[in-house]
Design a protein around this motif. Structure first.
Motif, PDB file in Angstrom:
ATOM      1  N   GLU A  91       0.733  -1.252  -0.097  1.00  0.00           N
ATOM      2  CA  GLU A  91       0.103  -0.001  -0.038  1.00  0.00           C
ATOM      3  C   GLU A  91       0.880   1.228  -0.176  1.00  0.00           C
ATOM      4  O   GLU A  91       1.797   1.436   0.687  1.00  0.00           O
ATOM      5  CB  GLU A  91      -0.766  -0.035   1.235  1.00  0.00           C
ATOM      6  CG  GLU A  91      -1.977   1.067   1.402  1.00  0.00           C
ATOM      7  CD  GLU A  91      -2.911   0.562   2.412  1.00  0.00           C
ATOM      8  OE1 GLU A  91      -3.019   1.655   3.014  1.00  0.00           O
ATOM      9  OE2 GLU A  91      -3.648  -0.314   2.567  1.00  0.00           O
ATOM     10  N   HIS A 132       1.968   5.487   0.302  1.00  0.00           N
ATOM     11  CA  HIS A 132       1.481   6.272   1.222  1.00  0.00           C
ATOM     12  C   HIS A 132       2.031   7.683   0.602  1.00  0.00           C
ATOM     13  O   HIS A 132       3.169   7.881   0.027  1.00  0.00           O
ATOM     14  CB  HIS A 132       2.040   6.082   2.506  1.00  0.00           C
ATOM     15  CG  HIS A 132       1.680   4.998   3.345  1.00  0.00           C
ATOM     16  ND1 HIS A 132       0.103   4.923   3.760  1.00  0.00           N
ATOM     17  CD2 HIS A 132       2.079   3.754   3.631  1.00  0.00           C
ATOM     18  CE1 HIS A 132       0.119   3.739   4.282  1.00  0.00           C
ATOM     19  NE2 HIS A 132       1.006   3.121   4.244  1.00  0.00           N
ATOM     20  N   ARG A 181      -2.812  10.810  -1.159  1.00  0.00           N
ATOM     21  CA  ARG A 181      -3.287   9.625  -1.824  1.00  0.00           C
ATOM     22  C   ARG A 181      -4.665   9.334  -2.151  1.00  0.00           C
ATOM     23  O   ARG A 181      -5.652  10.163  -1.383  1.00  0.00           O
ATOM     24  CB  ARG A 181      -2.879   8.494  -0.776  1.00  0.00           C
ATOM     25  CG  ARG A 181      -3.156   7.003  -1.251  1.00  0.00           C
ATOM     26  CD  ARG A 181      -2.736   6.056  -0.190  1.00  0.00           C
ATOM     27  NE  ARG A 181      -3.751   6.038   0.882  1.00  0.00           N
ATOM     28  CZ  ARG A 181      -3.628   4.794   1.815  1.00  0.00           C
ATOM     29  NH1 ARG A 181      -2.633   3.912   1.916  1.00  0.00           N
ATOM     30  NH2 ARG A 181      -4.618   4.882   2.825  1.00  0.00           N
ATOM     31  N   GLU A 218      -5.522  10.341   2.241  1.00  0.00           N
ATOM     32  CA  GLU A 218      -4.298  10.677   2.962  1.00  0.00           C
ATOM     33  C   GLU A 218      -3.648  12.028   2.337  1.00  0.00           C
ATOM     34  O   GLU A 218      -3.713  11.923   0.876  1.00  0.00           O
ATOM     35  CB  GLU A 218      -3.425   9.464   2.675  1.00  0.00           C
ATOM     36  CG  GLU A 218      -2.091   9.384   3.658  1.00  0.00           C
ATOM     37  CD  GLU A 218      -1.525   8.051   3.491  1.00  0.00           C
ATOM     38  OE1 GLU A 218      -1.753   7.137   4.258  1.00  0.00           O
ATOM     39  OE2 GLU A 218      -0.423   8.097   3.081  1.00  0.00           O
TER      40      GLU A 218
END
Length: 325
Positions: free
Chosen positions: A22, A24, A31, A74
């Motif tokens: 994943e 970041h 994100r 994010e």
């Protein structure tokens, strides 16, 4: 996270679901949790190996995808409002992904420079929002390279395609006289976009253009890649905007402008401007089909077969592990 990628080049069947770490957001980045990703010709070129030299320094799996729509989940601490636009957690956005050196948009999550992202156009669905940005920005690049004055005469080849259609709409809105080259069945559509004349594609396309503009047109945006077959329609000292590496020399003082949308991937002003033009109705998002991401192979086959009027969209996340076949 799940993504759709390829470990070896080939036909649509090489696409499959892959597991990736994943990502970041780093400095200056956001994100996006991807809800929809557009399928563009550049994705097919990555998949079939046409861009292998460009990706030779990257390790597979390669993840295609340059158009995404989704939600910011994010955001780096240093991201500030850009040109008056504030991005925050939970903001629905569209973005363009320069997937050279990073994973592309066929992913559950994608990390992008904040400059590559703008709010999702009001009133659009996620598939509609994922259908326009790369193509409209490519059209914007071509028109900016030509820098035509209002009243100039412009030929757009492949005018009913995604890039061609946005070129017609943008050029007509800027006061240019647009001659669209397309199939006869697209005449009504292209006139609604602002084309003043529609020339059926075929062996006599140059003569048909010259019948309308006897001294030649000021410029061509050649999305159909007719190259030397359309150059005789351009006046002396005119211009041609081209795609996909044509290195022809048409002579007669004609300037050839290679267009590469990746050079504008962080042009936030242009990206935001296109979003506003979608919102205002000046530009029209077109979705030919929306498929689950698991059916990426089918989506690529549809694009390869041609004849679509709009973009095929993949919906994320993938629902089934394994192959997309």
């Amino acid at each position: 996270m799940k993504a759709i990628g390829l470990s070896s080049y080939g036909g649509p069947h090489v696409l499959h679901v892959v597991d990736l770490p994943e990502p970041h957001a780093g400095p200056g980045e956001v994100r996006v949790r991807v809800r929809a990703a557009g399928v563009n010709p550049a994705d097919l070129m990555l998949r079939d190996g046409s861009l292998a030299d460009w990706y030779r320094d990257m390790e597979p799996p390669f993840i295609p995808g340059m158009d995404v729509a989704g939600t910011i989940d994010e955001i780096a601490d240093d991201v500030r409002p850009i040109e008056g636009e504030s991005l925050s957690l939970g903001t629905d956005v569209v973005g363009i992904v320069d997937n050279h050196g990073r994973h592309g948009g066929y992913s559950e999550y994608v990390v992008l420079p904040a400059e590559s992202v703008t709010r999702k156009p009001a009133g659009t669905t996620f598939p509609q929002a994922a259908s326009f940005l790369m193509n409209a920005l490519t059209a914007r690049c071509a028109l900016d390279a030509l820098a035509l004055a209002p009243g100039a005469t412009l030929v757009v080849t492949g005018a009913a395609g995604a890039v061609g259609g946005y070129t017609v709409q943008l050029a007509a809105a800027e006061g240019q006289h647009v001659i669209a080259v397309a199939s006869e069945g697209d005449t009504e559509l292209l006139r609604s976009y602002g084309a003043e004349a529609v020339v059926p594609r075929g062996d006599d396309v140059v003569q048909q253009v010259l019948d309308l503009a006897p001294t030649g047109v000021d410029a061509v945006v050649d999305t159909a890649m007719l190259h030397e077959h359309i150059a005789p329609a351009v006046r002396n000292d005119g211009q041609i905007a081209v795609f996909r590496f044509w290195e022809g020399a048409p002579g007669r003082g004609i300037t050839v402008h290679p267009v590469n949308v990746r050079t504008r991937a962080t042009d936030h002003a242009a990206i935001t401007g296109l979003r506003e033009q979608i919102q205002s109705g000046l530009l029209t998002p077109r979705v030919a089909a929306a498929l689950p991401a698991d059916e990426a192979a089918k989506a690529h086959s549809m694009v390869e077969e041609g004849g679509l009027r709009g973009r095929v969209i993949l919906a994320f996340p993938p629902t089934t592990p394994g192959s997309t076949r």
